[in-house]
Design a protein around this motif. Structure first.
Motif, PDB file in Angstrom:
ATOM      1  N   ILE A  37       0.822  -1.219   0.000  1.00 15.07           N
ATOM      2  CA  ILE A  37       0.000   0.000   0.000  1.00 15.07           C
ATOM      3  C   ILE A  37       0.852   1.264   0.000  1.00 15.07           C
ATOM      4  O   ILE A  37       0.333   2.360  -0.079  1.00 15.07           O
ATOM      5  CB  ILE A  37      -1.013   0.026   1.167  1.00 15.07           C
ATOM      6  CG1 ILE A  37      -0.310  -0.022   2.518  1.00 15.07           C
ATOM      7  CG2 ILE A  37      -2.020  -1.086   1.025  1.00 15.07           C
ATOM      8  CD1 ILE A  37      -1.236   0.241   3.693  1.00 15.07           C
ATOM      9  N   GLN A  38       2.166   1.085   0.089  1.00 15.16           N
ATOM     10  CA  GLN A  38       3.086   2.210  -0.026  1.00 15.16           C
ATOM     11  C   GLN A  38       4.395   1.730  -0.646  1.00 15.16           C
ATOM     12  O   GLN A  38       4.715   0.545  -0.597  1.00 15.16           O
ATOM     13  CB  GLN A  38       3.320   2.891   1.320  1.00 15.16           C
ATOM     14  CG  GLN A  38       3.685   1.965   2.443  1.00 15.16           C
ATOM     15  CD  GLN A  38       3.599   2.637   3.803  1.00 15.16           C
ATOM     16  OE1 GLN A  38       3.124   3.763   3.925  1.00 15.16           O
ATOM     17  NE2 GLN A  38       4.066   1.979   4.821  1.00 15.16           N
ATOM     18  N   LEU A  39       5.123   2.642  -1.240  1.00  9.02           N
ATOM     19  CA  LEU A  39       6.345   2.283  -1.964  1.00  9.02           C
ATOM     20  C   LEU A  39       7.354   1.558  -1.084  1.00  9.02           C
ATOM     21  O   LEU A  39       8.045   0.648  -1.548  1.00  9.02           O
ATOM     22  CB  LEU A  39       6.983   3.526  -2.574  1.00  9.02           C
ATOM     23  CG  LEU A  39       6.236   4.163  -3.740  1.00  9.02           C
ATOM     24  CD1 LEU A  39       6.940   5.438  -4.197  1.00  9.02           C
ATOM     25  CD2 LEU A  39       6.092   3.197  -4.895  1.00  9.02           C
ATOM     26  N   SER A  40       7.426   1.932   0.192  1.00  8.66           N
ATOM     27  CA  SER A  40       8.421   1.317   1.073  1.00  8.66           C
ATOM     28  C   SER A  40       8.158  -0.164   1.318  1.00  8.66           C
ATOM     29  O   SER A  40       9.046  -0.880   1.775  1.00  8.66           O
ATOM     30  CB  SER A  40       8.480   2.062   2.411  1.00  8.66           C
ATOM     31  OG  SER A  40       7.233   1.976   3.081  1.00  8.66           O
ATOM     32  N   GLU A  41       6.975  -0.669   1.005  1.00  9.86           N
ATOM     33  CA  GLU A  41       6.652  -2.088   1.198  1.00  9.86           C
ATOM     34  C   GLU A  41       6.996  -2.950  -0.021  1.00  9.86           C
ATOM     35  O   GLU A  41       7.029  -4.178   0.078  1.00  9.86           O
ATOM     36  CB  GLU A  41       5.161  -2.249   1.510  1.00  9.86           C
ATOM     37  CG  GLU A  41       4.733  -1.582   2.786  1.00  9.86           C
ATOM     38  CD  GLU A  41       3.232  -1.596   2.986  1.00  9.86           C
ATOM     39  OE1 GLU A  41       2.815  -1.369   4.134  1.00  9.86           O
ATOM     40  OE2 GLU A  41       2.480  -1.838   2.020  1.00  9.86           O
ATOM     41  N   ILE A  42       7.258  -2.334  -1.147  1.00 10.61           N
ATOM     42  CA  ILE A  42       7.476  -3.082  -2.388  1.00 10.61           C
ATOM     43  C   ILE A  42       8.745  -3.926  -2.315  1.00 10.61           C
ATOM     44  O   ILE A  42       8.760  -5.083  -2.732  1.00 10.61           O
ATOM     45  CB  ILE A  42       7.526  -2.140  -3.605  1.00 10.61           C
ATOM     46  CG1 ILE A  42       6.188  -1.419  -3.749  1.00 10.61           C
ATOM     47  CG2 ILE A  42       7.866  -2.907  -4.877  1.00 10.61           C
ATOM     48  CD1 ILE A  42       6.209  -0.297  -4.774  1.00 10.61           C
ATOM     49  N   GLU A  43       9.806  -3.362  -1.771  1.00 10.86           N
ATOM     50  CA  GLU A  43      11.085  -4.072  -1.745  1.00 10.86           C
ATOM     51  C   GLU A  43      10.966  -5.405  -1.006  1.00 10.86           C
ATOM     52  O   GLU A  43      11.538  -6.414  -1.442  1.00 10.86           O
ATOM     53  CB  GLU A  43      12.177  -3.201  -1.124  1.00 10.86           C
ATOM     54  CG  GLU A  43      13.549  -3.676  -1.475  1.00 10.86           C
ATOM     55  CD  GLU A  43      14.589  -2.573  -1.377  1.00 10.86           C
ATOM     56  OE1 GLU A  43      15.706  -2.832  -1.838  1.00 10.86           O
ATOM     57  OE2 GLU A  43      14.311  -1.489  -0.862  1.00 10.86           O
ATOM     58  N   ASP A  57      -0.595   1.172  -9.179  1.00  8.86           N
ATOM     59  CA  ASP A  57      -1.254   2.478  -9.152  1.00  8.86           C
ATOM     60  C   ASP A  57      -0.147   3.525  -9.234  1.00  8.86           C
ATOM     61  O   ASP A  57       0.887   3.396  -8.567  1.00  8.86           O
ATOM     62  CB  ASP A  57      -2.047   2.619  -7.849  1.00  8.86           C
ATOM     63  CG  ASP A  57      -2.874   3.895  -7.784  1.00  8.86           C
ATOM     64  OD1 ASP A  57      -2.872   4.688  -8.751  1.00  8.86           O
ATOM     65  OD2 ASP A  57      -3.527   4.116  -6.752  1.00  8.86           O
ATOM     66  N   LEU A  58      -0.322   4.542 -10.060  1.00  5.50           N
ATOM     67  CA  LEU A  58       0.727   5.553 -10.240  1.00  5.50           C
ATOM     68  C   LEU A  58       0.903   6.468  -9.032  1.00  5.50           C
ATOM     69  O   LEU A  58       1.998   6.946  -8.773  1.00  5.50           O
ATOM     70  CB  LEU A  58       0.433   6.400 -11.476  1.00  5.50           C
ATOM     71  CG  LEU A  58       0.622   5.710 -12.820  1.00  5.50           C
ATOM     72  CD1 LEU A  58       0.224   6.650 -13.953  1.00  5.50           C
ATOM     73  CD2 LEU A  58       2.047   5.224 -13.009  1.00  5.50           C
ATOM     74  N   ILE A  59      -0.177   6.751  -8.328  1.00  8.40           N
ATOM     75  CA  ILE A  59      -0.103   7.647  -7.177  1.00  8.40           C
ATOM     76  C   ILE A  59      -0.201   6.803  -5.918  1.00  8.40           C
ATOM     77  O   ILE A  59      -1.272   6.311  -5.561  1.00  8.40           O
ATOM     78  CB  ILE A  59      -1.243   8.702  -7.202  1.00  8.40           C
ATOM     79  CG1 ILE A  59      -1.284   9.422  -8.548  1.00  8.40           C
ATOM     80  CG2 ILE A  59      -1.094   9.671  -6.044  1.00  8.40           C
ATOM     81  CD1 ILE A  59      -0.051  10.220  -8.886  1.00  8.40           C
ATOM     82  N   ILE A  60       0.920   6.634  -5.247  1.00  8.45           N
ATOM     83  CA  ILE A  60       0.977   5.801  -4.041  1.00  8.45           C
ATOM     84  C   ILE A  60       1.924   6.463  -3.047  1.00  8.45           C
ATOM     85  O   ILE A  60       2.951   7.025  -3.446  1.00  8.45           O
ATOM     86  CB  ILE A  60       1.409   4.362  -4.399  1.00  8.45           C
ATOM     87  CG1 ILE A  60       1.302   3.445  -3.212  1.00  8.45           C
ATOM     88  CG2 ILE A  60       2.792   4.307  -4.976  1.00  8.45           C
ATOM     89  CD1 ILE A  60       0.903   2.041  -3.576  1.00  8.45           C
ATOM     90  N   PRO A  61       1.575   6.449  -1.753  1.00 16.81           N
ATOM     91  CA  PRO A  61       2.443   7.101  -0.760  1.00 16.81           C
ATOM     92  C   PRO A  61       3.804   6.407  -0.639  1.00 16.81           C
ATOM     93  O   PRO A  61       3.913   5.204  -0.874  1.00 16.81           O
ATOM     94  CB  PRO A  61       1.666   6.985   0.546  1.00 16.81           C
ATOM     95  CG  PRO A  61       0.433   6.225   0.273  1.00 16.81           C
ATOM     96  CD  PRO A  61       0.377   5.886  -1.167  1.00 16.81           C
ATOM     97  N   TYR A  62       4.816   7.187  -0.273  1.00 19.78           N
ATOM     98  CA  TYR A  62       6.159   6.637  -0.096  1.00 19.78           C
ATOM     99  C   TYR A  62       6.242   5.728   1.121  1.00 19.78           C
ATOM    100  O   TYR A  62       6.914   4.707   1.091  1.00 19.78           O
ATOM    101  CB  TYR A  62       7.213   7.748   0.047  1.00 19.78           C
ATOM    102  CG  TYR A  62       7.544   8.385  -1.271  1.00 19.78           C
ATOM    103  CD1 TYR A  62       8.420   7.769  -2.139  1.00 19.78           C
ATOM    104  CD2 TYR A  62       6.979   9.591  -1.644  1.00 19.78           C
ATOM    105  CE1 TYR A  62       8.732   8.335  -3.367  1.00 19.78           C
ATOM    106  CE2 TYR A  62       7.274  10.167  -2.860  1.00 19.78           C
ATOM    107  CZ  TYR A  62       8.149   9.539  -3.717  1.00 19.78           C
ATOM    108  OH  TYR A  62       8.441  10.099  -4.924  1.00 19.78           O
ATOM    109  N   GLY A  63       5.570   6.103   2.214  1.00 22.30           N
ATOM    110  CA  GLY A  63       5.657   5.309   3.436  1.00 22.30           C
ATOM    111  C   GLY A  63       6.960   5.593   4.155  1.00 22.30           C
ATOM    112  O   GLY A  63       7.467   6.703   4.122  1.00 22.30           O
ATOM    113  N   ASP A  64       7.503   4.562   4.795  1.00 24.00           N
ATOM    114  CA  ASP A  64       8.750   4.707   5.537  1.00 24.00           C
ATOM    115  C   ASP A  64       9.882   5.124   4.604  1.00 24.00           C
ATOM    116  O   ASP A  64       9.904   4.748   3.441  1.00 24.00           O
ATOM    117  CB  ASP A  64       9.131   3.390   6.222  1.00 24.00           C
ATOM    118  CG  ASP A  64       8.084   2.940   7.226  1.00 24.00           C
ATOM    119  OD1 ASP A  64       7.401   3.804   7.802  1.00 24.00           O
ATOM    120  OD2 ASP A  64       7.953   1.712   7.421  1.00 24.00           O
ATOM    121  N   GLN A  65      10.814   5.854   5.164  1.00 24.70           N
ATOM    122  CA  GLN A  65      11.968   6.282   4.369  1.00 24.70           C
ATOM    123  C   GLN A  65      12.796   5.065   3.952  1.00 24.70           C
ATOM    124  O   GLN A  65      13.151   4.237   4.777  1.00 24.70           O
ATOM    125  CB  GLN A  65      12.841   7.248   5.168  1.00 24.70           C
ATOM    126  CG  GLN A  65      12.264   8.638   5.288  1.00 24.70           C
ATOM    127  CD  GLN A  65      12.118   9.303   3.946  1.00 24.70           C
ATOM    128  OE1 GLN A  65      11.017   9.467   3.464  1.00 24.70           O
ATOM    129  NE2 GLN A  65      13.217   9.689   3.344  1.00 24.70           N
TER     130      GLN A  65
END
Length: 125
Positions: A37-43, A57-65
């Motif tokens: 649900i945020q970019l920081s979870e993708i890795e 989804d193109l617009i997604i929150p960054y989340g944790d640094q």
């Protein structure tokens, strides 16, 4: 399941997640490995899998640094961009590789047509 393609879902809206998970589960040829649900979870998702298809989804929150960026996606993955913004109007970063577009609101019919196109391309490669 034989001839099954793996996928991940990157979506931050609860209703969008529910709908896409339902659509994916209706297909016998797709297996959902996880949702971010945020970019920081993708890795974390990519550490354990190399999905054939990434619903993004193109617009997604960054989340944790962290230092995640789209260049960390597997080059072998196909992307289905699920957004209300057409790719032609999007000014941000796009992932590398094959990109297909599925504009919101997404009907199951449009989902199926797009996924069929992606599956056919993957299997013919």
């Amino acid at each position: 399941m034989e001839n099954c393609l793996t996928c991940i879902l990157i979506e931050d809206e609860a209703l969008g997640i529910e709908m896409m998970e339902d659509y994916i589960s209706r297909r016998d040829d797709l297996t959902l490995l996880g949702t971010a649900i945020q970019l920081s979870e993708i890795e974390c998702l990519l550490e354990t899998s190399s999905p054939s298809i990434i619903f993004l989804d193109l617009i997604i929150p960054y989340g944790d640094q962290n230092d995640f960026n789209f260049s960390k996606f597997p080059m072998s993955s196909s992307f289905i961009v699920t957004s209300a913004i057409p790719i032609s109007h999007f000014k941000g970063e796009l992932p590398p590789g094959r990109i297909y577009e599925l504009l919101k609101p997404i009907s199951f019919k449009n989902f199926t047509m797009c996924v069929d196109k992606v599956v056919q391309k993957i299997k013919s490669s």
